[in-house]
Design a protein around this motif. Structure first.
Motif, PDB file in Angstrom:
ATOM      1  N   ASP A 159       0.806  -1.288   0.007  1.00 15.88           N
ATOM      2  CA  ASP A 159      -0.013  -0.084   0.097  1.00 15.88           C
ATOM      3  C   ASP A 159       0.994   1.103  -0.058  1.00 15.88           C
ATOM      4  O   ASP A 159       0.613   2.195  -0.718  1.00 15.88           O
ATOM      5  CB  ASP A 159      -0.950   0.070   1.272  1.00 15.88           C
ATOM      6  N   LEU A 160       1.834   1.228   0.813  1.00 15.77           N
ATOM      7  CA  LEU A 160       2.715   2.434   0.860  1.00 15.77           C
ATOM      8  C   LEU A 160       3.366   2.611  -0.412  1.00 15.77           C
ATOM      9  O   LEU A 160       3.486   3.797  -0.920  1.00 15.77           O
ATOM     10  CB  LEU A 160       3.749   2.479   2.350  1.00 15.77           C
ATOM     11  N   LYS A 161       4.007   1.509  -0.844  1.00 14.91           N
ATOM     12  CA  LYS A 161       4.817   1.775  -2.082  1.00 14.91           C
ATOM     13  C   LYS A 161       4.112   2.176  -3.342  1.00 14.91           C
ATOM     14  O   LYS A 161       4.342   3.023  -4.065  1.00 14.91           O
ATOM     15  CB  LYS A 161       5.446   0.344  -2.432  1.00 14.91           C
ATOM     16  N   ASP A 162       2.737   1.354  -3.361  1.00 18.11           N
ATOM     17  CA  ASP A 162       1.773   1.955  -4.611  1.00 18.11           C
ATOM     18  C   ASP A 162       1.505   3.471  -4.339  1.00 18.11           C
ATOM     19  O   ASP A 162       1.507   4.274  -5.372  1.00 18.11           O
ATOM     20  CB  ASP A 162       0.750   0.985  -4.423  1.00 18.11           C
ATOM     21  N   ALA A 163       1.352   3.851  -3.060  1.00 17.02           N
ATOM     22  CA  ALA A 163       0.909   5.292  -2.829  1.00 17.02           C
ATOM     23  C   ALA A 163       1.979   6.252  -3.214  1.00 17.02           C
ATOM     24  O   ALA A 163       1.766   7.220  -3.958  1.00 17.02           O
ATOM     25  CB  ALA A 163       0.313   5.448  -1.386  1.00 17.02           C
ATOM     26  N   LEU A 164       3.090   5.827  -2.798  1.00 16.06           N
ATOM     27  CA  LEU A 164       4.455   6.686  -3.208  1.00 16.06           C
ATOM     28  C   LEU A 164       4.647   6.740  -4.740  1.00 16.06           C
ATOM     29  O   LEU A 164       4.897   7.707  -5.339  1.00 16.06           O
ATOM     30  CB  LEU A 164       5.360   5.968  -2.436  1.00 16.06           C
ATOM     31  N   GLY A 165       4.624   5.329  -5.433  1.00 16.09           N
ATOM     32  CA  GLY A 165       4.653   5.334  -6.664  1.00 16.09           C
ATOM     33  C   GLY A 165       3.832   6.207  -7.538  1.00 16.09           C
ATOM     34  O   GLY A 165       4.008   6.918  -8.372  1.00 16.09           O
ATOM     35  N   ARG A 167       2.116   9.080  -6.553  1.00 19.17           N
ATOM     36  CA  ARG A 167       2.135  10.204  -6.272  1.00 19.17           C
ATOM     37  C   ARG A 167       3.635  10.459  -6.973  1.00 19.17           C
ATOM     38  O   ARG A 167       3.401  11.772  -7.720  1.00 19.17           O
ATOM     39  CB  ARG A 167       2.520  10.496  -4.640  1.00 19.17           C
ATOM     40  N   TYR A 168       4.336   9.910  -7.439  1.00 20.25           N
ATOM     41  CA  TYR A 168       5.500  10.401  -7.937  1.00 20.25           C
ATOM     42  C   TYR A 168       5.430  10.522  -9.409  1.00 20.25           C
ATOM     43  O   TYR A 168       5.749  11.383  -9.805  1.00 20.25           O
ATOM     44  CB  TYR A 168       6.898   9.348  -7.432  1.00 20.25           C
ATOM     45  N   ARG A 169       4.550   9.241  -9.894  1.00 22.18           N
ATOM     46  CA  ARG A 169       4.563   9.387 -11.354  1.00 22.18           C
ATOM     47  C   ARG A 169       3.702  10.337 -11.939  1.00 22.18           C
ATOM     48  O   ARG A 169       3.733  10.904 -12.807  1.00 22.18           O
ATOM     49  CB  ARG A 169       3.884   7.848 -11.579  1.00 22.18           C
ATOM     50  N   GLN A 170       2.501  10.794 -10.910  1.00 23.48           N
ATOM     51  CA  GLN A 170       1.729  11.742 -11.318  1.00 23.48           C
ATOM     52  C   GLN A 170       2.504  13.075 -11.351  1.00 23.48           C
ATOM     53  O   GLN A 170       2.319  14.014 -12.541  1.00 23.48           O
ATOM     54  CB  GLN A 170       0.697  11.823 -10.291  1.00 23.48           C
ATOM     55  N   VAL A 204      10.481   2.866  -6.440  1.00 28.62           N
ATOM     56  CA  VAL A 204       9.704   3.590  -7.335  1.00 28.62           C
ATOM     57  C   VAL A 204      10.098   5.074  -7.700  1.00 28.62           C
ATOM     58  O   VAL A 204       9.290   5.781  -8.670  1.00 28.62           O
ATOM     59  CB  VAL A 204       8.169   3.973  -6.303  1.00 28.62           C
ATOM     60  N   VAL A 205      11.284   5.620  -7.265  1.00 27.02           N
ATOM     61  CA  VAL A 205      11.798   6.798  -7.742  1.00 27.02           C
ATOM     62  C   VAL A 205      13.223   6.338  -8.395  1.00 27.02           C
ATOM     63  O   VAL A 205      14.015   5.610  -7.832  1.00 27.02           O
ATOM     64  CB  VAL A 205      12.237   7.856  -6.610  1.00 27.02           C
ATOM     65  N   PRO A 206      13.270   6.938  -9.885  1.00 27.68           N
ATOM     66  CA  PRO A 206      14.736   6.746 -10.281  1.00 27.68           C
ATOM     67  C   PRO A 206      15.797   7.235  -9.337  1.00 27.68           C
ATOM     68  O   PRO A 206      15.794   7.858  -8.519  1.00 27.68           O
ATOM     69  CB  PRO A 206      14.780   7.798 -11.671  1.00 27.68           C
ATOM     70  N   SER A 207      16.961   6.218  -9.549  1.00 28.96           N
ATOM     71  CA  SER A 207      17.935   6.271  -8.653  1.00 28.96           C
ATOM     72  C   SER A 207      18.685   7.756  -8.636  1.00 28.96           C
ATOM     73  O   SER A 207      19.461   8.169  -7.879  1.00 28.96           O
ATOM     74  CB  SER A 207      19.143   5.062  -8.904  1.00 28.96           C
TER      75      SER A 207
END
Length: 256
Positions: A159-165, A167-170, A204-207
């Motif tokens: 759930d947390l990873k999906d929410a972070l992902g 938010r970042y992708r948007q 979820v965020v590029p390095s």
């Protein structure tokens, strides 16, 4: 890995928060930081640790830092000011609970779920037991409320990873995430732990995208790459090996 990141020490010197944030701006405005360079191949993940008692001042200065960065003059003809995505982990945690239709019931059942009539003092005492001074396993492990939220927000659930992902992708799709600030770390303890959060963010965020965690406590990194996080300067230390100390960087004047 560059010497500025591997140098011994991130123990705080007697600097004001205003001085720290001026140093953060000077360091973050450099293209090398914004491009995720000088990391020795590691993800561009950073921790800025600050005295917990200065929480309100840090909260006030984060939007000011964002405005300075987004309004900065380009450093050269090919440069543009960075867009900063700020993620409040406390707000995100509440959003996850609401998406799972458990927020209202959690509020209603919190006292009962803590069990045995525990009040605020008992819960605080249970959390205090995690500071490593009692030698016993924290009673939180027997707290149904803690177990429910930690299970939902912890590393074993997506759930947390999906929410972070999401938010970042948007934000990235709109070119609004050249760097990421993570705030509210103290508010989501003990349900979200910093080391687990950083492991999650790497998926979820590029390095090469700088990610900065604002951490109320101490982060110590040595030349042997061993690093220790101590939330609120009192809880038992979490080991973490892949985040760079911004305290060290700004004290050394790196990137100025």
């Amino acid at each position: 890995m560059s010497s500025s990141h591997s140098a011994v020490g991130s123990a705080r010197q007697p600097r004001s928060i205003e001085q720290d944030f001026d140093g953060l701006f000077r360091y973050m405005r450099s293209r090398r930081f914004r491009n995720g360079e000088n990391t020795g191949g590691e993800p561009a993940n950073y921790i800025y640790a600050y005295p917990p008692e200065r929480e309100l001042e840090v909260r006030r200065r984060i939007p000011m830092l964002v405005n300075r960065l987004q309004g900065m003059d380009p450093v050269d003809a090919d440069d543009v000011a960075p867009a900063v995505l700020v993620i409040d982990l406390y707000e995100m945690a509440i959003g996850i609970m609401k998406d799972n239709d458990v927020f209202d019931s959690a509020i209603e059942q919190e006292t009962e779920m803590h069990g045995d009539g525990q009040g605020a003092d008992d819960i605080n005492a249970a959390i205090d037991a995690a500071d490593g001074t009692t030698g016993s396993w924290p009673p939180l492990q027997e707290d149904d409320f803690y177990q429910a939220l930690a299970g939902m927000l912890g590393p074993d659930n997506d759930d947390l990873k999906d929410a972070l992902g999401d938010r970042y992708r948007q934000a990235a799709a709109s070119s609004e995430a050249d760097m990421v600030f993570l705030t509210g770390m103290g508010q989501v303890y003990p349900y979200i732990r910093t080391h687990a959060l950083l492991n999650c963010i790497q998926d979820v965020v590029p390095s090469s995208t700088p990610v900065v965690v604002f951490f109320p406590g101490t982060y110590e990194k040595t030349a042997t790459t061993v690093s220790v996080m101590r939330l609120f300067d009192r809880f038992g230390a979490d080991n973490y090996y892949r985040a760079f100390s911004l305290n060290t960087a700004i004290m050394e004047g790196a990137g100025a």
